[in-house]
Every structure is written in structure tokens, then in C-alpha cells.
Design a protein around this motif. Structure first.
Motif, PDB file in Angstrom:
ATOM      1  N   GLU A  40       0.870  -1.135   0.128  1.00 55.23           N
ATOM      2  CA  GLU A  40       0.058  -0.049   0.020  1.00 55.23           C
ATOM      3  C   GLU A  40       0.808   1.197   0.051  1.00 55.23           C
ATOM      4  O   GLU A  40       0.730   2.160  -0.699  1.00 55.23           O
ATOM      5  CB  GLU A  40      -0.937  -0.078   1.140  1.00 55.23           C
ATOM      6  N   LEU A  43       2.925   1.192  -3.650  1.00 53.61           N
ATOM      7  CA  LEU A  43       2.216   1.421  -4.808  1.00 53.61           C
ATOM      8  C   LEU A  43       1.068   2.595  -4.857  1.00 53.61           C
ATOM      9  O   LEU A  43       0.624   2.548  -3.748  1.00 53.61           O
ATOM     10  CB  LEU A  43       1.656   0.154  -5.254  1.00 53.61           C
ATOM     11  N   GLU A  45      -2.366   3.591  -5.187  1.00 54.45           N
ATOM     12  CA  GLU A  45      -3.723   2.823  -5.226  1.00 54.45           C
ATOM     13  C   GLU A  45      -4.674   3.423  -6.255  1.00 54.45           C
ATOM     14  O   GLU A  45      -5.285   2.599  -7.052  1.00 54.45           O
ATOM     15  CB  GLU A  45      -4.454   3.249  -3.986  1.00 54.45           C
ATOM     16  N   GLU A  47      -3.464   4.155  -9.444  1.00 51.88           N
ATOM     17  CA  GLU A  47      -3.111   3.190 -10.435  1.00 51.88           C
ATOM     18  C   GLU A  47      -3.212   1.766 -10.649  1.00 51.88           C
ATOM     19  O   GLU A  47      -2.960   1.239 -11.563  1.00 51.88           O
ATOM     20  CB  GLU A  47      -1.541   3.690 -10.885  1.00 51.88           C
ATOM     21  N   ARG A  48      -3.871   1.229  -9.314  1.00 53.09           N
ATOM     22  CA  ARG A  48      -3.990  -0.202  -9.489  1.00 53.09           C
ATOM     23  C   ARG A  48      -5.358  -0.409  -9.936  1.00 53.09           C
ATOM     24  O   ARG A  48      -6.531   0.157  -9.851  1.00 53.09           O
ATOM     25  CB  ARG A  48      -3.847  -0.705  -7.827  1.00 53.09           C
ATOM     26  N   ARG A 142       3.357  -4.369  -9.756  1.00 52.99           N
ATOM     27  CA  ARG A 142       2.943  -3.170 -10.648  1.00 52.99           C
ATOM     28  C   ARG A 142       2.954  -3.719 -12.172  1.00 52.99           C
ATOM     29  O   ARG A 142       2.090  -3.349 -12.848  1.00 52.99           O
ATOM     30  CB  ARG A 142       3.691  -2.026 -10.358  1.00 52.99           C
ATOM     31  N   GLU A 145       0.093  -6.252 -12.829  1.00 47.03           N
ATOM     32  CA  GLU A 145      -1.320  -5.625 -12.588  1.00 47.03           C
ATOM     33  C   GLU A 145      -1.449  -4.643 -13.952  1.00 47.03           C
ATOM     34  O   GLU A 145      -2.585  -4.673 -14.594  1.00 47.03           O
ATOM     35  CB  GLU A 145      -1.193  -4.825 -11.254  1.00 47.03           C
ATOM     36  N   SER A 146      -0.297  -4.000 -14.244  1.00 48.39           N
ATOM     37  CA  SER A 146      -0.537  -2.938 -15.501  1.00 48.39           C
ATOM     38  C   SER A 146      -0.662  -3.921 -16.953  1.00 48.39           C
ATOM     39  O   SER A 146      -1.406  -3.473 -17.757  1.00 48.39           O
ATOM     40  CB  SER A 146       0.773  -2.375 -15.593  1.00 48.39           C
ATOM     41  N   ARG A 151      -6.100  -7.567 -10.326  1.00 49.51           N
ATOM     42  CA  ARG A 151      -5.890  -7.019  -8.780  1.00 49.51           C
ATOM     43  C   ARG A 151      -4.937  -7.977  -8.240  1.00 49.51           C
ATOM     44  O   ARG A 151      -5.533  -9.158  -7.932  1.00 49.51           O
ATOM     45  CB  ARG A 151      -6.853  -6.486  -7.987  1.00 49.51           C
TER      46      ARG A 151
END
Length: 384
Positions: A40, A43, A45, A47-48, A142, A145-146, A151
Motif C-alpha cells: 500500500e 504502490l 492505489e 493506478e491499481r 505493478r 497488474e499493468s 488486482r
């Protein structure tokens, strides 16, 4: 009579308190050895991806950082890269899907902030395994996820030693090997037949690449998936979960030589393990992201975007994963979309094997069994 009741109650209270204290001491000793990362804080939040189901997504990262006493290929390269990346999707209805992301994949790496000793990076097109080098586990999360818009709830960063000790803790893993396997670089030398692999043998087995099959990463992923199916099957058996010595060994191996996100506490791990105890091996599906050989580099691969998106959407929405059929050669694009050979510049690069024939990734059930009396796998091109 009153005196007897009072003393009995007092003794029971003392025993209960001692039991609680002992349990807490054991829990604290295990937890104190865990390296945990605050996702948390690391990263953004905003952009997640949004979490849209009750399923649990756990990202497993096996790294190639050198450890004394482990079966490592080399100490030649500085930093750490992801030797393997697997996403485990655990559905509330007892479905488990595991998706492998080939380390030879060329992808759009996102911008990652500095983390620990890593210096961070701007976004660029390069090897997926370089994310660990640039920003540690948060950058790997990241990146996945990208690329998937899935998630990630938790991650486990497994070291060589952790993997080895987990296998040893459960007494080794039974697997059938149809023909002898030898790979000098990973120190693998296993005869054919039904085998119980020790931790060191298992580590060599899942890392072997250059002298096995076609020398490519995809063949190694197939072997890793088959071994992980056998490992999961044995680890979830009653004789392991009900054996204090084996259970303690597994917990110690995981907490001593691996790292997790701060929300994946020991009690959360145990909760997930209990929920998985009712999962049958036939309910675990292994997939590899659909891919094709990069036209400009026979040692690198690109993803079939449409078919990969179909796979990722099913995970996001917690639907059964689609069967991934092999694509026709005509369906393979002549040029990778949005990429060129000059765009590739990645510290994740390492000495490449000889060019190998690519084949699109294909989902398969974990119960595939070339051997008659146990889990096994093929070792030739026809087996992949």
C-alpha cells in the motif's frame, strides 16, 4: 469440595494460559522471521486495478538472486531478476488456476519508483524479468497488474532455499520421470522412473533449461507446472497437514527464506491453506500466457494480445478460464505490435539458449499423466 473446585479451576486456568502463551510464542517466532513489504505504501492505489470479485489472487515470484548453498546458475550478474512468475487464482468455489508468465517475454514495463537498493525505472519495452531488478517485488506486482488489469491481493517472493526446504519438509515430492535427465548448469542428474525428489534435486529440476528439451523457457515452464501440481497434491494431503513436524517444517521454510506483502500474515496463510484442503488436484488448471516467437529475436517471445486478454478477463471476473487452443501459423503476426528490435534494452537479459521453435501457449489440466503410476512429464518436443 469448594477447595477442590477452586484448585481444579486454578490449574485449568494455568494450563490454558500456558498453552496460549506457548502458541503465541510459536506464532511470534515464525512471524519474526518473515520479511514483509508494504504494498500500500509502495504502490499508488489510484493506478491499481479495482478488485471486482471475492477470489484471491496471489503472485508467486521465484528469483535468481544468488544464495550460498543453493543450486544457482551463476554469480556473474549483479542484482536480482524473476526466474519464474506465476499467478495463482483461488476462486471461492474451489477452483484454482495458475498462470505462468514466461521470463523471456518482451512487454511494456511500467514506471517503477526506487525501492530498497533498486533504483527504479522509467517505462520501457523490455524483458518481464527485469521488473524485480528495477524495483523489487512491488515493481513485479505493478508490472503484472499493468499488463493484466488483475488486482493482486498478495505476493510471495520465494528464494531458492525456501523452495528447497519446503520440499524437504514434506519428505520429498513423488514424480515419474520417463527418461534420464541431466543438466550440468543446474547440477541436475536424475535417472528415469518413479522418483522422490529431495529439495536440492527439485530445485535443480525446476531450474534446468539449457540441456533439457529444446533449451527454451517454455519447456521449463511445463516442467515447473507439472512439479508444482505434484507438490501441491502432497502438501495438501492429510498426512502432511496433520503431522506437526512436517507442518512446522513447511511454515519455517516459508517464513525464513521468503518475503510477502504485509497483509499476508501467518494466520492468513493458514486460512488459505485450510480453504485449499478441499481442492482436488483435478480442479487445479495450469496455463501459460499465449505467446509467439518474436520475429526479430528467436530467443524472445511476445504475447497474443487478444487471447491473453481473454485469459486475463476470465481471471478478473472469476470465471472458468477458457481452453487455449494452439493458433494456426497463419495467425502469428509478421511483426510484433508496437515493438521493434531497437526498442529492447533490458538489464533482465542473460545468456540466451540456441534459437528454439516456438509454439503458442496452451492450457492443460494438472492431471496429465504420461507415466502409468504417478505424475510425470515428457522431455521431448512432442511432450510440449
Amino acid at each position: 469440595m469448594r477447595r477442590v473446585v477452586v484448585w481444579t479451576a486454578a490449574c485449568l486456568a494455568v494450563l490454558l494460559t500456558a498453552g496460549i502463551a506457548t502458541a503465541y510464542g510459536y506464532y511470534h517466532s515464525l512471524r519474526s522471521g518473515m520479511v514483509q513489504h508494504d504494498l500500500e505504501a509502495a504502490l499508488d492505489e489510484g493506478e491499481r486495478p479495482e478488485k471486482i470479485s471475492d477470489a484471491v489472487n496471489i503472485l508467486f515470484m521465484g528469483s535468481d538472486g544468488y544464495e550460498e548453498g543453493s543450486t544457482a546458475y551463476t554469480t556473474e550478474f549483479e542484482g536480482e531478476r524473476s526466474d519464474s512468475i506465476m499467478l495463482a487464482h483461488i476462486s471461492p468455489d474451489n477452483r484454482v488456476s495458475v498462470i505462468s508468465f514466461p521470463r523471456d517475454s518482451l512487454v511494456d514495463l511500467p514506471q517503477c519508483d526506487p525501492y530498497g537498493t533498486a533504483e527504479g525505472t522509467h517505462g520501457y519495452f523490455g524483458m518481464i524479468n527485469a521488473a524485480m531488478y528495477h524495483g523489487g517485488p512491488p515493481c513485479v506486482v505493478r508490472t503484472i497488474e499493468s499488463l493484466t488489469d488483475v488486482r493482486i491481493d498478495h505476493f510471495v517472493h520465494l528464494s531458492f532455499m525456501s523452495f528447497r526446504d519446503v520440499v524437504d519438509a514434506i519428505g520429498g515430492v513423488d514424480i515419474c520421470i520417463p527418461e534420464p535427465m541431466k543438466d550440468e548448469r543446474s547440477k541436475l542428474d536424475i535417472p528415469a522412473g518413479q522418483q522422490t525428489l529431495t529439495g536440492d534435486q527439485a530445485l535443480s529440476f525446476v531450474r534446468a533449461r539449457y540441456e533439457i528439451g529444446d533449451g527454451g523457457d517454455i519447456g521449463r515452464i511445463d516442467r515447473q507446472q507439472m512439479f508444482m501440481a505434484a507438490l501441491a497434491d502432497q502438501a495438501m494431503r492429510g498426512e502432511v497437514l496433520s503431522d506437526p513436524r512436517k507442518l512446522h517444517g513447511m511454515l519455517t521454510a516459508v517464513t525464513t527464506h521468503s518475503a510477502t506483502d504485509s497483509r499476508l500474515t501467518l494466520d492468513r496463510m493458514l486460512s488459505i491453506a485450510v480453504s485449499l484442503s478441499d481442492v482436488d488436484l483435478s480442479d487445479i488448471e495450469f496455463h501459460t500466457v499465449p505467446w509467439y516467437q518474436a520475429p526479430f529475436d528467436p530467443n524472445r517471445i511476445l504475447w497474443h494480445e487478444d487471447r491473453a486478454e481473454e485469459l486475463f478477463t476470465a481471471v478478473r471476473e472469476d470465471r472458468p478460464l477458457p481452453p487455449l487452443m494452439a493458433a494456426d501459423e497463419a495467425a502469428v503476426p509478421a511483426e510484433p505490435p508496437g515493438a521493434s528490435p531497437s526498442a529492447v534494452d533490458s538489464p533482465g537479459d542473460s545468456p540466451s539458449p540456441e534459437p528454439h521453435a516456438a509454439r503458442p501457449g496452451e492450457g492443460r489440466d494438472a492431471t496429465s499423466n504420461p507415466c502409468a503410476d504417478g505424475l510425470g512429464f515428457g522431455t521431448g518436443e512432442e511432450a510440449y
